[in-house]
Design a protein around this motif. Structure first.
Motif, short mmCIF file in Angstrom:
data_model
loop_
_atom_site.label_atom_id
_atom_site.label_comp_id
_atom_site.label_asym_id
_atom_site.label_seq_id
_atom_site.Cartn_x
_atom_site.Cartn_y
_atom_site.Cartn_z
N VAL A 46 -0.76 -13.68 1.70
CA VAL A 46 -1.87 -14.63 1.77
C VAL A 46 -3.02 -13.97 2.51
O VAL A 46 -2.87 -13.49 3.64
N VAL A 47 -4.16 -13.90 1.88
CA VAL A 47 -5.35 -13.29 2.44
C VAL A 47 -6.47 -14.33 2.47
O VAL A 47 -6.91 -14.79 1.42
N ASP A 48 -6.90 -14.71 3.67
CA ASP A 48 -7.95 -15.72 3.82
C ASP A 48 -7.62 -17.01 3.06
O ASP A 48 -8.49 -17.62 2.43
N GLY A 49 -6.36 -17.39 3.11
CA GLY A 49 -5.94 -18.63 2.48
C GLY A 49 -5.62 -18.52 1.00
O GLY A 49 -5.15 -19.49 0.40
N ASP A 50 -5.87 -17.35 0.41
CA ASP A 50 -5.60 -17.16 -1.02
C ASP A 50 -4.41 -16.22 -1.21
O ASP A 50 -4.22 -15.26 -0.45
N ARG A 51 -3.63 -16.49 -2.23
CA ARG A 51 -2.50 -15.62 -2.54
C ARG A 51 -2.99 -14.37 -3.25
O ARG A 51 -3.88 -14.42 -4.09
N ALA A 52 -2.40 -13.24 -2.88
CA ALA A 52 -2.78 -11.97 -3.50
C ALA A 52 -1.58 -11.05 -3.52
O ALA A 52 -0.66 -11.17 -2.71
N MET A 53 -1.59 -10.12 -4.47
CA MET A 53 -0.53 -9.13 -4.58
C MET A 53 -0.98 -7.85 -3.88
O MET A 53 -2.13 -7.41 -4.04
N ARG A 54 -0.07 -7.26 -3.11
CA ARG A 54 -0.40 -6.06 -2.36
C ARG A 54 0.74 -5.05 -2.47
O ARG A 54 1.91 -5.41 -2.58
N ILE A 55 0.37 -3.75 -2.44
CA ILE A 55 1.40 -2.70 -2.40
C ILE A 55 1.43 -2.03 -1.02
O ILE A 55 2.25 -1.15 -0.78
N GLY A 56 0.53 -2.43 -0.12
CA GLY A 56 0.59 -1.93 1.25
C GLY A 56 -0.15 -0.63 1.49
O GLY A 56 0.29 0.20 2.30
N ILE A 57 -1.29 -0.47 0.81
CA ILE A 57 -2.14 0.70 1.09
C ILE A 57 -3.58 0.26 1.26
O ILE A 57 -3.96 -0.85 0.85
N THR A 58 -4.37 1.12 1.88
CA THR A 58 -5.81 0.96 1.91
C THR A 58 -6.42 2.12 1.15
O THR A 58 -6.20 3.28 1.52
N PRO A 59 -7.11 1.86 0.04
CA PRO A 59 -7.72 2.97 -0.71
C PRO A 59 -9.03 3.42 -0.05
O PRO A 59 -9.67 2.65 0.67
N GLY A 60 -9.40 4.65 -0.30
CA GLY A 60 -10.65 5.18 0.22
C GLY A 60 -11.19 6.24 -0.71
O GLY A 60 -10.58 6.59 -1.72
N ILE A 61 -12.36 6.79 -0.36
CA ILE A 61 -12.96 7.84 -1.16
C ILE A 61 -12.18 9.14 -0.94
O ILE A 61 -11.94 9.55 0.19
N GLY A 62 -11.78 9.76 -2.03
CA GLY A 62 -11.11 11.05 -1.97
C GLY A 62 -11.99 12.13 -2.58
O GLY A 62 -12.99 11.83 -3.25
N TYR A 63 -11.64 13.37 -2.36
CA TYR A 63 -12.47 14.49 -2.82
C TYR A 63 -11.62 15.54 -3.52
O TYR A 63 -10.47 15.77 -3.14
N ASP A 64 -12.22 16.17 -4.52
CA ASP A 64 -11.58 17.28 -5.21
C ASP A 64 -12.19 18.57 -4.64
O ASP A 64 -13.20 19.07 -5.14
N PHE A 65 -11.58 19.10 -3.58
CA PHE A 65 -12.12 20.27 -2.90
C PHE A 65 -11.77 21.56 -3.65
O PHE A 65 -10.68 21.68 -4.20
N PRO A 66 -12.68 22.53 -3.64
CA PRO A 66 -12.40 23.81 -4.32
C PRO A 66 -11.34 24.64 -3.61
O PRO A 66 -10.76 25.55 -4.21
N PHE A 67 -11.09 24.37 -2.35
CA PHE A 67 -10.01 25.00 -1.58
C PHE A 67 -9.62 24.03 -0.47
O PHE A 67 -10.32 23.03 -0.23
#
Length: 349
Positions: free
Chosen positions: A211-232
């Motif tokens: 339950v998030v802010d009174g609403d039901r929601a499905m969660r897998i237990g992660i926080t996504p963020g910006i990722g990068y494709d680094f050359p090395f």
């Protein structure tokens, strides 16, 4: 004995007791004080380089680039009248409302998660900014920024796993991931294609209802963020108990220094603070006066101040050069100018 002396004899102990109770009673305040500083060009407690690089030549030179921290009263610890007065009289400390330091809407777990997510994002944005400053092209994507040890992803996903596809569809935004997860539930796993250590893996996870802010929601237990494709590969190994985004600028300068010949500081100790975003812009932080005090104690000669914090340091008594930082590129050019001539015309606060 007169009635006056009797009244005094009764009142004095009570007055003293009230004074003691008032002096040591917890008040709704916290204290910010200078925290430790860390040389990003140095080594950690295990004698390993803090900046680790694989796939590119490194240059380990003299000088120090330090990020600064602030120590604050722990959650649940409120200052007493005496401790608050002591901090108020100390020019290097600040007394702030407890609810500012620890918002009542957040739990200790919330603070830990936000600090960890911010640190991961800060490090990765700093590495990307340094690489782009060197002319490399760095693409962005979606990665795992935090894994809840009570969620479905615990033990299956790791911080910095890149999420390439969800249910067979290329993933472009964090919102897309959240929407896809909502279509699943117990007994109906979501399928993720991830990249870990340059290898692709398929992971199936059964979302859990919450339950998030009174609403039901499905969660897998992660926080996504910006990722990068680094050359090395570049990693910044910082004590995991240190959280927050405010070291971003100093991380980016230190990575740049590690990847280029010569000492960027010309052997000097410099410090600073400021968030860094994907565009290389420097953002404001809290506790600037305490961070400057900590840097001074560490022997820093120059301190980078985010542009929006310059008004906070007007009239501050320090022997350090306080240099205004708007972007990583601007800070880099200012540092090069200063090492060439300590009397150079710099963008000062």
């Amino acid at each position: 004995m007169s009635q006056r002396w009797i009244a005094f004899a009764v009142a004095a102990p009570l007055t003293f007791l009230l004074f003691v109770l008032a002096a040591f009673a917890p008040l709704p305040y916290s204290v910010y004080s200078p925290g430790p500083t860390f040389d990003v060009l140095g080594k950690d407690a295990n004698e390993s380089e803090i900046i680790q690089v694989v796939g590119h030549k490194t240059y380990r030179d003299d000088g120090q680039i330090r990020f600064t921290t602030v120590s604050s009263s722990a959650r649940g610890d409120k200052e007493t009248l005496l401790s608050a007065l002591d901090a108020w009289l100390d020019p290097d400390e600040a007394v702030i409302p407890y609810d500012i330091a620890h918002p009542p809407s957040k739990t200790a777990d919330d603070e830990e998660r936000e600090g960890a997510v911010s640190m991961v994002g800060s490090q990765d944005a700093a590495i990307a900014t340094a690489m782009r400053e060197l002319g490399y092209k760095v693409k962005t994507g979606i990665q795992v920024a935090f894994v809840d040890d009570k969620g479905a992803a615990f033990g299956e996903l790791r911080v910095r796993d890149k999420i390439l596809k969800v249910d067979g569809k290329p993933l472009k935004t964090g919102e897309q991931l959240v929407e896809a997860i909502q279509k699943h539930g117990p007994g109906d796993p979501v399928t993720l294609l991830i990249e870990r250590n340059h290898k692709e893996l398929t992971v199936e996870l059964e979302p859990e209802e919450t339950v998030v802010d009174g609403d039901r929601a499905m969660r897998i237990g992660i926080t996504p963020g910006i990722g990068y494709d680094f050359p090395f590969d570049v990693t910044i190994q910082v004590d995991p108990t240190i959280g927050g985004p405010s070291a971003g600028l100093m991380f980016s300068l230190a990575v740049y220094d590690t990847l280029t010949p010569g000492s960027l500081t010309d052997g000097a100790i410099i410090a600073g603070t400021g968030t860094i975003d994907d565009a290389g812009s420097v953002g404001p932080i809290g506790g600037i006066e305490q961070k400057i005090a900590g840097a001074g104690d560490a022997g820093a000669q120059l301190f980078f101040v985010p542009k929006d914090n310059c008004s906070d340091v007007k009239g501050l008594d320090t022997d350090m050069e306080l240099v205004k930082a708007e972007t990583m590129h601007g800070a880099l050019e200012a540092l090069k100018a200063w090492t060439a001539d300590h009397d150079a015309d710099l963008p000062r606060c």
